[in-house]
Design a protein around this motif. Structure first.
Motif, mmCIF file in Angstrom:
data_model
loop_
_atom_site.group_PDB
_atom_site.id
_atom_site.type_symbol
_atom_site.label_atom_id
_atom_site.label_comp_id
_atom_site.label_asym_id
_atom_site.label_seq_id
_atom_site.Cartn_x
_atom_site.Cartn_y
_atom_site.Cartn_z
ATOM 1 N N GLU A 103 34.562 47.076 51.421
ATOM 2 C CA GLU A 103 35.515 48.166 51.128
ATOM 3 C C GLU A 103 36.940 47.712 51.353
ATOM 4 O O GLU A 103 37.821 48.018 50.551
ATOM 5 C CB GLU A 103 35.180 49.360 52.013
ATOM 6 N N ASP A 104 37.172 46.969 52.422
ATOM 7 C CA ASP A 104 38.542 46.526 52.692
ATOM 8 C C ASP A 104 39.049 45.593 51.601
ATOM 9 O O ASP A 104 40.193 45.673 51.148
ATOM 10 C CB ASP A 104 38.583 45.807 54.052
ATOM 11 N N ILE A 105 38.141 44.683 51.203
ATOM 12 C CA ILE A 105 38.536 43.739 50.153
ATOM 13 C C ILE A 105 38.768 44.468 48.833
ATOM 14 O O ILE A 105 39.689 44.157 48.068
ATOM 15 C CB ILE A 105 37.456 42.650 49.996
ATOM 16 N N ALA A 109 42.057 44.481 46.580
ATOM 17 C CA ALA A 109 42.056 44.098 45.165
ATOM 18 C C ALA A 109 42.737 45.157 44.297
ATOM 19 O O ALA A 109 43.506 44.842 43.371
ATOM 20 C CB ALA A 109 40.619 43.870 44.702
ATOM 21 N N LEU A 110 42.464 46.431 44.567
ATOM 22 C CA LEU A 110 43.103 47.502 43.788
ATOM 23 C C LEU A 110 44.609 47.508 43.996
ATOM 24 O O LEU A 110 45.375 47.758 43.059
ATOM 25 C CB LEU A 110 42.502 48.855 44.173
ATOM 26 N N LYS A 111 45.054 47.215 45.234
ATOM 27 C CA LYS A 111 46.488 47.159 45.485
ATOM 28 C C LYS A 111 47.147 46.026 44.700
ATOM 29 O O LYS A 111 48.296 46.124 44.288
ATOM 30 C CB LYS A 111 46.738 46.953 46.979
ATOM 31 N N ASN A 112 46.401 44.929 44.515
ATOM 32 C CA ASN A 112 46.967 43.780 43.800
ATOM 33 C C ASN A 112 46.899 43.906 42.283
ATOM 34 O O ASN A 112 47.310 42.986 41.569
ATOM 35 C CB ASN A 112 46.239 42.507 44.239
ATOM 36 N N GLY A 113 46.364 45.040 41.778
ATOM 37 C CA GLY A 113 46.401 45.263 40.335
ATOM 38 C C GLY A 113 45.069 45.364 39.644
ATOM 39 O O GLY A 113 45.009 45.509 38.412
ATOM 40 N N THR A 119 29.875 47.030 42.605
ATOM 41 C CA THR A 119 29.000 46.103 43.343
ATOM 42 C C THR A 119 27.777 45.800 42.500
ATOM 43 O O THR A 119 27.334 46.624 41.693
ATOM 44 C CB THR A 119 28.568 46.719 44.683
ATOM 45 N N LYS A 120 27.250 44.595 42.681
ATOM 46 C CA LYS A 120 26.092 44.196 41.892
ATOM 47 C C LYS A 120 24.853 44.988 42.272
ATOM 48 O O LYS A 120 23.876 44.993 41.501
ATOM 49 C CB LYS A 120 25.842 42.695 42.070
ATOM 50 N N GLN A 121 24.921 45.664 43.424
ATOM 51 C CA GLN A 121 23.807 46.527 43.793
ATOM 52 C C GLN A 121 23.838 47.843 43.022
ATOM 53 O O GLN A 121 22.849 48.566 42.964
ATOM 54 C CB GLN A 121 23.839 46.805 45.310
ATOM 55 N N ARG A 122 25.011 48.180 42.428
ATOM 56 C CA ARG A 122 25.147 49.445 41.675
ATOM 57 C C ARG A 122 25.656 49.175 40.269
ATOM 58 O O ARG A 122 26.610 49.788 39.795
ATOM 59 C CB ARG A 122 26.128 50.368 42.404
ATOM 60 N N LEU A 123 24.990 48.274 39.581
ATOM 61 C CA LEU A 123 25.429 47.961 38.216
ATOM 62 C C LEU A 123 25.246 49.110 37.243
ATOM 63 O O LEU A 123 25.805 49.087 36.136
ATOM 64 C CB LEU A 123 24.665 46.725 37.699
ATOM 65 N N ASP A 124 24.500 50.131 37.622
ATOM 66 C CA ASP A 124 24.363 51.297 36.741
ATOM 67 C C ASP A 124 25.693 52.023 36.546
ATOM 68 O O ASP A 124 25.873 52.790 35.593
ATOM 69 C CB ASP A 124 23.303 52.248 37.307
#
Length: 579
Positions: A103-105, A109-113, A119-124
């Protein structure tokens, strides 16, 4: 299918596949993403990269619609890939697809654009995220385009305001020039109309004066023969001099009417219109553009050359007044054959015509006004701004010339006035009906005096005419009107000459002469007139030798009667009659 619909709508068409750039080092994960995308029914084309160099090369081209990137890579990390994408293709949506993204990462990432993450666990969730990312990208692109347009608008606003202000100032100056020019032309028109009214008034008054002077001068001549004492002769000479001065005065007054004389001649309308361009431009102002559409093989028209120029100028000024701040005035000529009967009084009868038309791009004529435009003194302009005689003059000229007028108009589009003028044809002759013959030689002796018929509605003037001709040795019969003269001729057509007054109520002198030419063509006709303007007579081909001016002076009446008899009278005269 919902994903395909939304995505294709965002991209502008169902046939264009979504171009996806995939940054993924795992073959298994790549295959799994493909299965998810296929299962969602998404039309796409996938380009996979695994190294920094390959990803950077693809990002520089900016040809993709979406970037999907793993976060953990062997040679560099996802944040570095995001930085490369933001540098080279910032408008392409960037979505992280990673199995180790915490979550932190993700927040970082969203802050950087980054646009979003999955997540690959929720590809749906991936299809929904793709749809949202593309929609946001489209919205951002539209907003950026609007911002660019607004910046451009703001940058040119001052220039456009200055340009529009200049255009309005120029239009205002042109409008003021038009107002000044219009006032000048309207004042000239009012002056011309006043002069025309004065000319018409003086023509009628002078004609009556000439009739009175004829009676006075004739009786003075008769009295002079009976007076023997010098004192009375002196007084008669003074009266004769006064009568002659009165005749000269009326002749000067009647000079007004000569300016309206019609002299029909073959006229080339193309040359007339072309020669008037400079005059028209100066009369209607520079705000109106003049165009001419002239038919090359135009028939010559049988009209008065001066009057047709005035008609074209009159129509052009009317067209200018209909165009508030300028426009286009078109002059057109054409050969026209009309077969249908006219539906309105002003329209021409069937026949062949040389047509000249004046068109404008003005306001048009409302239907409630159109049916009255040819009425004299009818105008929709404010008081003092128009006489209402313009189109009435056009109508009168066209009808008098043997043609007619038509108007085509549409509100807000403009008006066209078409003037139809008779063409000049080489074979205009019409065979007349074969009249019957009457042999007047059986009722006339060789030594008989010439028989004259004197026609005048003024009994006092007629008495002078009859007395002068009787004393000259002629046998005279009288008629007090044109109709009475026709009745006399129907009973006895054996006259050597008819002397007829030009101005009479009912049938005037020209009408009487036309009837005589048709039914008794061998009888010559002499006209007497009090008008100095002899347009109506000379237009019919009557020479000066057949016109006697009233009051009769210096034996003119007797000389012209004798000359006409000498020319036409012969032994065994046969007169023809269709009666």
């Amino acid at each position: 299918m919902a994903i395909e619909h939304l995505t294709d709508g965002a991209r502008g068409g169902a046939e264009t596949p979504l171009h996806i750039l995939l940054l993924e080092d795992s073959d298994l994960d790549s295959e799994l993403l493909t299965v998810v995308l296929d299962g969602a029914g998404l039309t796409y084309r996938l380009e996979r990269t695994m190294t920094r160099e390959a990803f950077t090369a693809a990002a520089v081209e900016c040809r993709h619609d979406l970037i999907l990137a793993d976060y953990v890579l062997p040679t560099f990390d996802g944040l570095s890939a995001l930085a490369i994408a933001r540098e080279h293709c910032p408008e392409i949506p960037f979505v992280f697809v990673s199995g180790t993204l915490g979550e932190d990462i993700a927040v970082e990432a969203l802050k950087n654009g980054a646009t979003d993450y999955v997540t690959k666990q929720r590809l749906d969730r991936l299809p929904t995220v793709i749809v949202r990312a593309l929609a946001e990208a489209r919205a951002h692109a539209e907003r950026r385009a609007a911002e660019r347009a607004l910046r451009a608008l703001n940058e040119t606003l001052e220039t456009r305001v200055a340009e529009r202000t200049r255009e309005l100032a120029e239009a205002n100056v042109a409008l003021r020039r038009q107002i000044v020019e219009r006032e000048r032309v309207e004042e000239a028109l009012r002056q011309a109309q006043r002069l025309e009214a004065v000319g018409q008034l003086t023509s009628g008054v002078a004609h009556d004066f000439n009739n009175l002077l004829t009676v006075i001068a004739g009786n003075i001549e008769f009295l002079a023969r009976a007076v023997s004492d010098d004192r009375s002769r002196h007084r008669l000479e003074m009266m004769r001099g006064a009568a002659e001065r009165g005749a000269r005065l009326t002749a000067q007054l009647l000079a007004f009417s000569r300016r309206q004389r019609l002299d029909p001649v073959p006229v080339r309308l193309n040359e007339t219109a072309a020669s008037m361009r400079d005059l028209l431009q100066s009369s209607i102002g520079g705000a109106v553009r003049i165009e001419m559409t002239l038919q090359p093989d135009l028939w010559p028209a049988l009209v008065d050359a001066t009057q047709i120029e005035l008609i074209i100028l009159n129509l052009a000024i009317n067209a200018r007044d209909a165009m508030a701040v300028g426009g286009c005035l078109t002059i057109e000529t054409a050969n026209v054959r009309l077969g249908a009967a006219p539906s309105r009084p002003e329209e021409p009868p069937p026949g062949e015509y040389a047509m000249v038309a004046v068109s404008d791009t003005g306001s048009g004529i409302p239907p409630e006004v159109l049916h009255r435009v040819f009425e004299p003194f009818f105008t929709t302009k404010e008081v003092g701004k128009g006489s209402g005689l313009g189109l009435a003059q056009v109508y009168g000229f066209a009808k008098q010339s043997g043609g007619g007028v038509r108007i085509e108009t549409e509100a807000g589009e403009g008006t066209t006035v078409r003037v139809y003028l008779p063409r000049v044809a080489a074979d205009e002759g019409v065979e007349a009906a074969e009249p019957g013959e009457i042999d007047c030689a059986t009722s006339r002796n060789a030594g008989d005096k010439p028989a004259l018929l004197v026609v005048d509605d003024d009994s006092a003037v007629r008495e002078i005419t009859v007395t002068k001709l009787s004393e000259a040795g002629y046998v005279i019969r009288e008629a007090g009107s044109g109709l009475a003269a026709i009745h006399v001729l129907e009973q006895d057509p054996c006259f050597d000459l008819v002397v007829v007054d030009f101005a009479m109520p009912g049938m005037n002198g020209v009408d009487v002469a036309a009837e005589i030419r048709k039914s008794w063509p061998a009888i010559p006709v002499i006209f007497v007139t009090g008008y100095a303007d002899q347009t109506a007579l000379t237009r019919g081909g009557i020479g000066e030798d057949r016109i006697v001016q009233k009051p009769f002076l210096d034996g003119e009446l007797e000389r012209k009667v004798a000359a006409a008899l000498h020319t036409h009278r012969a032994p065994g005269l046969k007169l023809v009659s269709s009666r």
